[in-house]
Design an enzyme around this catalytic site. Structure first.
Site, PDB file in Angstrom:
ATOM      1  N   GLU A 249       0.806  -1.226   0.000  1.00 45.16           N
ATOM      2  CA  GLU A 249       0.000   0.000   0.000  1.00 45.16           C
ATOM      3  C   GLU A 249       0.840   1.277   0.000  1.00 45.16           C
ATOM      4  O   GLU A 249       0.621   2.173   0.813  1.00 45.16           O
ATOM      5  CB  GLU A 249      -0.967  -0.022   1.188  1.00 45.16           C
ATOM      6  CG  GLU A 249      -1.888  -1.229   1.164  1.00 45.16           C
ATOM      7  CD  GLU A 249      -2.738  -1.390   2.418  1.00 45.16           C
ATOM      8  OE1 GLU A 249      -2.715  -0.488   3.269  1.00 45.16           O
ATOM      9  OE2 GLU A 249      -3.426  -2.416   2.532  1.00 45.16           O
ATOM     10  N   ASN A 297       1.846  -5.273  -2.979  1.00 43.90           N
ATOM     11  CA  ASN A 297       0.453  -5.590  -2.646  1.00 43.90           C
ATOM     12  C   ASN A 297      -0.323  -4.294  -2.402  1.00 43.90           C
ATOM     13  O   ASN A 297       0.146  -3.410  -1.682  1.00 43.90           O
ATOM     14  CB  ASN A 297       0.465  -6.448  -1.359  1.00 43.90           C
ATOM     15  CG  ASN A 297      -0.873  -7.055  -1.021  1.00 43.90           C
ATOM     16  OD1 ASN A 297      -1.544  -7.617  -1.883  1.00 43.90           O
ATOM     17  ND2 ASN A 297      -1.275  -6.956   0.235  1.00 43.90           N
ATOM     18  N   HIS A 333     -10.527  -6.168  -1.945  1.00 44.70           N
ATOM     19  CA  HIS A 333     -11.574  -5.830  -0.979  1.00 44.70           C
ATOM     20  C   HIS A 333     -12.642  -5.076  -1.763  1.00 44.70           C
ATOM     21  O   HIS A 333     -12.439  -3.921  -2.159  1.00 44.70           O
ATOM     22  CB  HIS A 333     -11.017  -4.955   0.148  1.00 44.70           C
ATOM     23  CG  HIS A 333      -9.980  -5.651   0.982  1.00 44.70           C
ATOM     24  ND1 HIS A 333     -10.288  -6.720   1.793  1.00 44.70           N
ATOM     25  CD2 HIS A 333      -8.647  -5.448   1.111  1.00 44.70           C
ATOM     26  CE1 HIS A 333      -9.193  -7.133   2.405  1.00 44.70           C
ATOM     27  NE2 HIS A 333      -8.178  -6.385   2.006  1.00 44.70           N
ATOM     28  N   GLU A 364      -6.346 -10.686  -1.000  1.00 45.15           N
ATOM     29  CA  GLU A 364      -7.094 -10.437   0.255  1.00 45.15           C
ATOM     30  C   GLU A 364      -8.591 -10.327  -0.028  1.00 45.15           C
ATOM     31  O   GLU A 364      -9.257  -9.408   0.457  1.00 45.15           O
ATOM     32  CB  GLU A 364      -6.617  -9.134   0.925  1.00 45.15           C
ATOM     33  CG  GLU A 364      -5.124  -9.058   1.187  1.00 45.15           C
ATOM     34  CD  GLU A 364      -4.698  -7.814   1.958  1.00 45.15           C
ATOM     35  OE1 GLU A 364      -5.581  -7.071   2.421  1.00 45.15           O
ATOM     36  OE2 GLU A 364      -3.488  -7.596   2.097  1.00 45.15           O
ATOM     37  N   ASP A 366     -12.498 -10.136  -0.191  1.00 49.53           N
ATOM     38  CA  ASP A 366     -13.791 -10.219   0.496  1.00 49.53           C
ATOM     39  C   ASP A 366     -14.720  -9.228  -0.174  1.00 49.53           C
ATOM     40  O   ASP A 366     -14.274  -8.320  -0.878  1.00 49.53           O
ATOM     41  CB  ASP A 366     -13.688  -9.989   2.014  1.00 49.53           C
ATOM     42  CG  ASP A 366     -12.908  -8.744   2.399  1.00 49.53           C
ATOM     43  OD1 ASP A 366     -12.824  -7.791   1.598  1.00 49.53           O
ATOM     44  OD2 ASP A 366     -12.373  -8.717   3.526  1.00 49.53           O
TER      45      ASP A 366
HETATM   46  O1  G3I Z   1      -4.206  -6.437  19.099  1.00 53.30           O
HETATM   47  C1  G3I Z   1      -5.039  -5.381  19.537  1.00 53.30           C
HETATM   48  C2  G3I Z   1      -5.637  -5.683  20.846  1.00 53.30           C
HETATM   49  O2  G3I Z   1      -4.607  -5.793  21.799  1.00 53.30           O
HETATM   50  C3  G3I Z   1      -6.629  -4.598  21.224  1.00 53.30           C
HETATM   51  O3  G3I Z   1      -7.271  -4.920  22.404  1.00 53.30           O
HETATM   52  C4  G3I Z   1      -7.676  -4.424  20.123  1.00 53.30           C
HETATM   53  C5  G3I Z   1      -8.642  -3.300  20.428  1.00 53.30           C
HETATM   54  O4  G3I Z   1      -9.081  -2.669  19.242  1.00 53.30           O
HETATM   55  O5  G3I Z   1      -6.994  -4.122  18.941  1.00 53.30           O
HETATM   56  C6  G3I Z   1      -6.128  -5.150  18.544  1.00 53.30           C
HETATM   57  O6  G3I Z   1      -5.535  -4.794  17.345  1.00 53.30           O
HETATM   58  C7  G3I Z   1      -6.354  -4.830  16.213  1.00 53.30           C
HETATM   59  C8  G3I Z   1      -5.740  -5.786  15.209  1.00 53.30           C
HETATM   60  O7  G3I Z   1      -6.453  -5.741  13.983  1.00 53.30           O
HETATM   61  C9  G3I Z   1      -5.707  -7.222  15.709  1.00 53.30           C
HETATM   62  O8  G3I Z   1      -6.995  -7.659  15.928  1.00 53.30           O
HETATM   63  C10 G3I Z   1      -6.433  -3.438  15.633  1.00 53.30           C
HETATM   64  O9  G3I Z   1      -7.172  -2.594  16.506  1.00 53.30           O
HETATM   65  C11 G3I Z   1      -7.098  -3.476  14.294  1.00 53.30           C
HETATM   66  O10 G3I Z   1      -7.004  -2.194  13.699  1.00 53.30           O
HETATM   67  C12 G3I Z   1      -6.411  -4.478  13.399  1.00 53.30           C
HETATM   68  O11 G3I Z   1      -7.066  -4.506  12.157  1.00 53.30           O
HETATM   69  C13 G3I Z   1      -6.395  -5.183  11.116  1.00 53.30           C
HETATM   70  C14 G3I Z   1      -6.068  -4.195  10.000  1.00 53.30           C
HETATM   71  O12 G3I Z   1      -5.463  -4.892   8.933  1.00 53.30           O
HETATM   72  C15 G3I Z   1      -5.118  -3.113  10.485  1.00 53.30           C
HETATM   73  O13 G3I Z   1      -4.730  -2.314   9.436  1.00 53.30           O
HETATM   74  C16 G3I Z   1      -7.295  -6.257  10.595  1.00 53.30           C
HETATM   75  O14 G3I Z   1      -7.479  -7.264  11.604  1.00 53.30           O
HETATM   76  C17 G3I Z   1      -6.686  -6.906   9.360  1.00 53.30           C
HETATM   77  O15 G3I Z   1      -7.628  -7.765   8.754  1.00 53.30           O
HETATM   78  C18 G3I Z   1      -6.324  -5.810   8.350  1.00 53.30           C
HETATM   79  O16 G3I Z   1      -5.714  -6.411   7.250  1.00 53.30           O
HETATM   80  C19 G3I Z   1      -5.338  -5.523   6.193  1.00 53.30           C
HETATM   81  C20 G3I Z   1      -4.129  -6.107   5.506  1.00 53.30           C
HETATM   82  O17 G3I Z   1      -3.127  -6.392   6.425  1.00 53.30           O
HETATM   83  C21 G3I Z   1      -3.623  -5.169   4.422  1.00 53.30           C
HETATM   84  N1  G3I Z   1      -4.662  -4.821   3.490  1.00 53.30           N
HETATM   85  C22 G3I Z   1      -5.902  -4.338   4.076  1.00 53.30           C
HETATM   86  C23 G3I Z   1      -6.418  -5.313   5.135  1.00 53.30           C
HETATM   87  C24 G3I Z   1      -7.738  -4.850   5.667  1.00 53.30           C
HETATM   88  O18 G3I Z   1      -7.606  -3.626   6.318  1.00 53.30           O
END
Ligand code: G3I
Length: 449
Positions: A249, A297, A333, A364, A366
């Site tokens: 990105e 990516n 997405h 990725e 969905d």
């Molecule tokens: O780990 C913490 C946890 O300790 C905390 O309590 C909780 C409270 O919000 O947050 C947790 O972290 C979260 C993390 O996912 C793990 O669950 C973050 O807030 C959350 O923002 C994060 O989101 C991820 C996102 O990337 C971040 O940019 C998504 O799960 C994940 O599916 C998403 O994946 C990305 C790809 O890597 C790149 N392309 C886009 C895709 C979708 O956004």
């Protein structure tokens, strides 16, 4: 009524006489230039596809020309072998093969069509039995692996894993120079126990970057930190991973849909090093592993929009400069907060990048239904047509879904996705891990239906 051109009649005759849809490398006509390295040279792919090496041009129906016919090894190796020739094969058989331009799309380039399995009971099986094979992936979370149903469906239906969060910078290097491997190792080890490949995700990205890194100043400091991170991470997983998202990105637009003023994203890497950080990241990754597949990516490059044009020019520049990049991941997405793209859009974009000599991946996928922006019927059509677009392109080496079941989708709680905690209904399995109609449409596409 216009009569059929002579070349088509000749093609029909030749194919009736000898063109094979089982991909035996027959290759049809003989005047094309053929792909000298296609088919027979790969380690993981076919050893029987002789079409590309014998320099056959057009004329074949499907599966002829570019090799990879019976190979069951690494699908990505098979595919790269199959497609590295020029002028092999044809999708519809243009008869004489002209100047060796190859298929109906006029691009030449080894195997021109992927041959689907006759039948399959899982997506994974459909991918493995296709010719050339195609990897079927899923984003896997450490939390998900605590659920037996999740593990069962994930392993049965997929043979390719991307860690959803556990291999990002903040997870692996939470403080400078101190690495934390446990959560990532758990996923990688589980994948290997289930004969699944793993793609490392992601080495250089602006998001999920610890504060100590995102606030760093000074070109030399940032270069050194980036080098250490790539070196340590790739070194740790070296014998277990050979696919990497190297840069993620790097481009942004005014809207997350890929529209409006495409430009380099102002990350700590870009701000301190300049655009050359991308070349540098790939060069460091290549130094670490001469054989790994190295990918760029990005999201919202699926539709025909300003962002994909910008990314195309960026990647073309890298290819022209000899930067060691192997492919481009189209995140896919679809729906809020990202773009919508038809199968035709995706096919056109995949082709632009494969014409640069690169692999492409759906990395990725969905399709978010929140907010009613994408209707149920549109979702089914998108799933089928977009997966089919990748499946039909032999250089499209993987399709990864961003999660297993709706209940665990990142979209459910992502601001901008319009879900507000409700299910995005975005994946192939429901909350109880039952197959949805989206699954059936994807399976149809993988079986060439
Ligand atoms: O780990 C913490 C946890 O300790 C905390 O309590 C909780 C409270 O919000 O947050 C947790 O972290 C979260 C993390 O996912 C793990 O669950 C973050 O807030 C959350 O923002 C994060 O989101 C991820 C996102 O990337 C971040 O940019 C998504 O799960 C994940 O599916 C998403 O994946 C990305 C790809 O890597 C790149 N392309 C886009 C895709 C979708 O956004």
């Amino acid at each position: 009524m216009r009569s059929a051109p002579l070349t088509l009649l000749l093609s029909a005759f030749l194919c009736a006489a000898g063109c094979s849809d089982s991909g035996d490398g027959d290759g049809g006509e003989t005047t094309g230039s053929g792909g000298a390295t296609g088919g027979t040279t790969t380690s993981g792919g076919s050893t029987t596809g002789s079409g590309a090496t014998t320099g056959s041009g057009g004329g074949a129906t499907t599966g002829s020309g570019g090799g990879a016919t019976t190979g069951s090894g690494d699908p990505t190796s098979a595919t790269s072998g199959a497609t590295s020739g020029s002028g092999g094969g044809a999708t519809t058989g243009s008869g004489t093969g002209g100047e060796g331009a190859g298929g109906s799309d006029g691009t030449g380039g080894g195997a021109s069509a992927r041959v689907p399995a006759a039948s399959a009971s899982t997506l994974r099986e459909a991918g493995e039995k296709a010719n050339p094979p195609i990897l079927i992936g899923a984003a896997i979370s450490g939390g998900g692996l605590g659920n037996n149903d999740y593990k069962r469906v994930a392993a049965a239906e997929h043979n390719y894993v991307t860690a959803e969060n556990e291999m990002k910078w903040d997870a692996l290097e939470p403080s400078a120079g101190n690495f934390s491997w446990g959560a990532a190792d758990n996923i990688v080890n589980w994948a290997r126990q289930n004969n699944m490949k793993v793609k490392g995700h992601t080495l250089v990205w602006h998001s999920q970057l610890p504060n100590w890194m995102s606030s760093m100043t000074g070109k030399a400091n940032v270069e050194a930190a980036m080098r250490r991170h790539i070196t340590q991470v790739m070194g740790h997983f070296k014998d277990r991973l050979d696919h990497w998202d190297v840069v993620n990105e790097a481009v942004q637009t005014d809207s997350d849909t890929g529209v409006g003023n495409p430009r380099m994203r102002p990350t700590v890497f870009y701000n301190q090093i300049g655009e050359s950080y991308i070349d540098l990241a790939f060069q460091i990754a290549r130094e670490q592993d001469p054989k790994a597949k190295l990918y760029y990516n990005d999201y919202s490059i699926d539709a025909r929009n300003a962002k994909v044009d910008f990314v195309y020019n960026m990647i073309k520049g890298m290819v022209d400069r000899g930067v060691p990049i192997d492919g481009v991941g189209f995140q896919m997405h679809i729906g809020p907060p990202n773009n919508e793209a038809t199968g035709a859009d995706v096919a056109a974009n995949l082709k632009r990048f494969t014409d640069l000599g690169l692999e492409v991946l759906i990395s990725e996928m969905d399709i978010n239904r929140c907010g009613g922006v994408v209707t149920a019927e549109e979702q089914l059509t998108y799933y089928h047509d977009i997966v089919a677009a990748c499946f039909k392109e032999p250089k499209c080496t993987a399709i990864t879904f961003w999660g297993i079941n709706d209940g665990r989708s990142w979209l459910n709680s992502w601001s901008g996705a319009l879900c507000n905690g409700q299910s995005s209904q975005s994946l192939l399995f429901n909350d109880q891990y039952g197959k949805k109609e989206t699954y059936n449409r994807v399976m149809n596409a993988l079986l060439g239906k």
